[in-house]
Motif scaffolding. Sequence first.
Motif, short mmCIF file in Angstrom:
data_model
loop_
_atom_site.label_atom_id
_atom_site.label_comp_id
_atom_site.label_asym_id
_atom_site.label_seq_id
_atom_site.Cartn_x
_atom_site.Cartn_y
_atom_site.Cartn_z
N GLU A 370 0.83 -1.20 0.00
CA GLU A 370 0.00 0.00 0.00
C GLU A 370 0.87 1.26 0.00
O GLU A 370 0.59 2.22 -0.71
CB GLU A 370 -0.93 0.00 1.22
CG GLU A 370 -2.06 -1.01 1.13
CD GLU A 370 -2.95 -0.77 -0.09
OE1 GLU A 370 -3.49 0.35 -0.23
OE2 GLU A 370 -3.07 -1.70 -0.91
N GLU A 371 1.94 1.25 0.78
CA GLU A 371 2.85 2.40 0.81
C GLU A 371 3.54 2.57 -0.54
O GLU A 371 3.73 3.71 -1.02
CB GLU A 371 3.91 2.21 1.91
CG GLU A 371 3.41 2.45 3.30
CD GLU A 371 4.53 2.50 4.32
OE1 GLU A 371 5.61 1.92 4.06
OE2 GLU A 371 4.35 3.13 5.37
N LEU A 372 3.90 1.46 -1.16
CA LEU A 372 4.58 1.53 -2.45
C LEU A 372 3.64 2.04 -3.54
O LEU A 372 4.01 2.92 -4.34
CB LEU A 372 5.11 0.14 -2.83
CG LEU A 372 6.01 0.05 -4.06
CD1 LEU A 372 7.25 0.92 -3.89
CD2 LEU A 372 6.41 -1.41 -4.31
N PRO A 377 4.44 5.47 -6.66
CA PRO A 377 3.96 4.83 -7.91
C PRO A 377 4.99 4.88 -9.03
O PRO A 377 4.99 4.03 -9.92
CB PRO A 377 2.72 5.65 -8.25
CG PRO A 377 2.92 6.97 -7.57
CD PRO A 377 3.64 6.65 -6.31
N GLU A 378 5.91 5.88 -8.95
CA GLU A 378 6.93 6.00 -9.99
C GLU A 378 7.89 4.81 -9.98
O GLU A 378 8.45 4.43 -11.02
CB GLU A 378 7.70 7.31 -9.82
CG GLU A 378 8.68 7.38 -8.66
CD GLU A 378 8.02 7.59 -7.30
OE1 GLU A 378 8.74 7.60 -6.29
OE2 GLU A 378 6.77 7.74 -7.26
N ASP A 386 2.35 -3.21 -13.03
CA ASP A 386 1.00 -2.65 -12.96
C ASP A 386 0.48 -2.84 -11.53
O ASP A 386 0.46 -3.97 -11.02
CB ASP A 386 0.09 -3.38 -13.95
CG ASP A 386 -1.32 -2.80 -13.99
OD1 ASP A 386 -1.67 -2.01 -13.09
OD2 ASP A 386 -2.06 -3.15 -14.92
N PRO A 387 0.06 -1.77 -10.86
CA PRO A 387 -0.44 -1.90 -9.48
C PRO A 387 -1.56 -2.92 -9.33
O PRO A 387 -1.71 -3.55 -8.27
CB PRO A 387 -0.94 -0.48 -9.15
CG PRO A 387 -0.12 0.41 -10.03
CD PRO A 387 0.07 -0.36 -11.31
N ASP A 388 -2.35 -3.12 -10.40
CA ASP A 388 -3.45 -4.09 -10.31
C ASP A 388 -2.97 -5.52 -10.08
O ASP A 388 -3.68 -6.34 -9.49
CB ASP A 388 -4.30 -4.04 -11.59
CG ASP A 388 -5.19 -2.81 -11.64
OD1 ASP A 388 -5.37 -2.18 -10.58
OD2 ASP A 388 -5.68 -2.47 -12.73
N GLU A 389 -1.77 -5.83 -10.56
CA GLU A 389 -1.29 -7.21 -10.38
C GLU A 389 -0.79 -7.46 -8.95
O GLU A 389 -0.41 -8.59 -8.61
CB GLU A 389 -0.19 -7.54 -11.39
CG GLU A 389 1.07 -6.72 -11.26
CD GLU A 389 2.12 -7.11 -12.32
OE1 GLU A 389 2.45 -8.31 -12.40
OE2 GLU A 389 2.58 -6.22 -13.04
#
Length: 529
Positions: A370-372, A377-378, A386-389
């Motif tokens: 969650e922090e990452l 996000p960069e 991809d954050p979704d994975e």
Amino acid sequence: MGLLQRGRDPYECCSLSLVGLLEFSKGGWSAIASNIVSRKEPINEFAAKLYEIARKWQERWMKSGIFEAEPDESKPKFFITAAFPYPNSPLHLGHSRTYTITDVYARYLRMRGYNVLFPMGFHYTGTPILTMAESIAKGDRELIELMIEVYDVPPEDIEKLKEPLSLARYFHNDAKMAMIESGYSIDWRREFTTIDEEFKRFIVWQFTKLKEKGLIKRGTHPVGWCPLHNMPVGMHDTKGDVEPEIGEFTLILFELEKNLYLPAATLRPETVFGVTNIWVNPKADYVVVKLNGKRYIVSTRAAFKLRFQRSNVVEEAAIKGEELFGKRARNPATGKAVPILPAEFVDPDTASGIVMSVPAHAPYDYVALEELKRGHPEVLKRLGVDPDELRPIPLIRVKGYGEIPAKEIVEKMGIKSQKERNLLDEATKKLYSDEYHYGVVREDIVGHVYSDMPEPYRSFAVAPVKAWIAGRSVAEAREVVTKWLAALGYGDKMYEVLNRPVYCRCGTEIVVKVLKDQWFIDYGNSEWK
């Protein structure tokens, strides 16, 4: 012993010999006492009276040899002793309790008509004496001050304590005098040490008898080990008397490339179906090692530890953790290629130094991701992730929790950051306990197993998961997953000191060594009970 203030020369004055004891009648108790320890006056009149009484009866006991046991077929015989003291410092109150209890029982049995043999030994072997002498030889100021200021060792005697055997004899004599002053009913003709040839032969005889009775067995077992002195250690060999707690980590092999694996160390192999990524410490040093025909990437410290557990560890190359970021490794349970991400909370000194991330069931993983995702996000974009994975994959149903237990307990406890380690430790302990005792593996985990594999091959891959893992308790699933991965060639194991760091008395951190083809006492045998 507290009624008299001891002199400051326990080495020169404590040279009580067996000959001196046997020749007691020639010189009397006062003559022997003057050769053992120089005394100050009793601290008060009452103490003087008690000392007078004690001296009177100790003199009579010594003259009559009342505690010297000889064979006597007319009496039932009884052998009694207690744990031998380590002569690496003077006896303390704990020793007094131990030997007083033993002495009371020995006297009680004598009054009941038993022929009681009560000898005393001194434990010269092991690290307590060795490391104490080494520390003094190295000039450990704190220890030397302890010897002088607390133990009343004369400063000029410190030199005598720099060699292990000399130190042991020094405090052996001091301990013996303390026992005599305490009036213990010991037959001092039977005094011995654990390095005496007679005692060594007794141990051989003892283990031969145990073997004949089937009470010892040969096997391979992990033990706490001092890598400096190359010897096993237990509680009494460590600083703070801490017992090394040995645990077994499952190593799940995530394939990075052909015959190169990231062995993720875990105590929860059943959660492998919910892995979203692999964590590697960006500041740690890693190495490629060859082991049983496979090549692993592990931390430098892990490679060192593995040499005590395997006989064929070959180090091939060094690698920085940051060199792995953005690469992907294949999950052997699902076939999915998961990204390798940075995490400074990964301890390179624990097990392999490689950690798999299961955010649905591990509070640390959930908070870190969650922090990452929110704060950096960069980083994910740069690594092509991809954050979704990285969304949590629920695997276990447990009463009192929702779909994603880790998320729920983190939010309930108000945890916002990885830096809240105490809260995260508390959350982890509770969730792991609840899932282990009350959790059931979800049936739909089958959908995560090689979902891209064509039929009929996928049916073969899914079959064992469907039959033996899905719908089972966490405890059952853990055992099955471990065996299943090992059978497929994607599972290994590594022992670790769970309560690390535990230090040998010499200051070296304890590791786990696997002793092969050794004899061990079979305490599980019901014949002992």
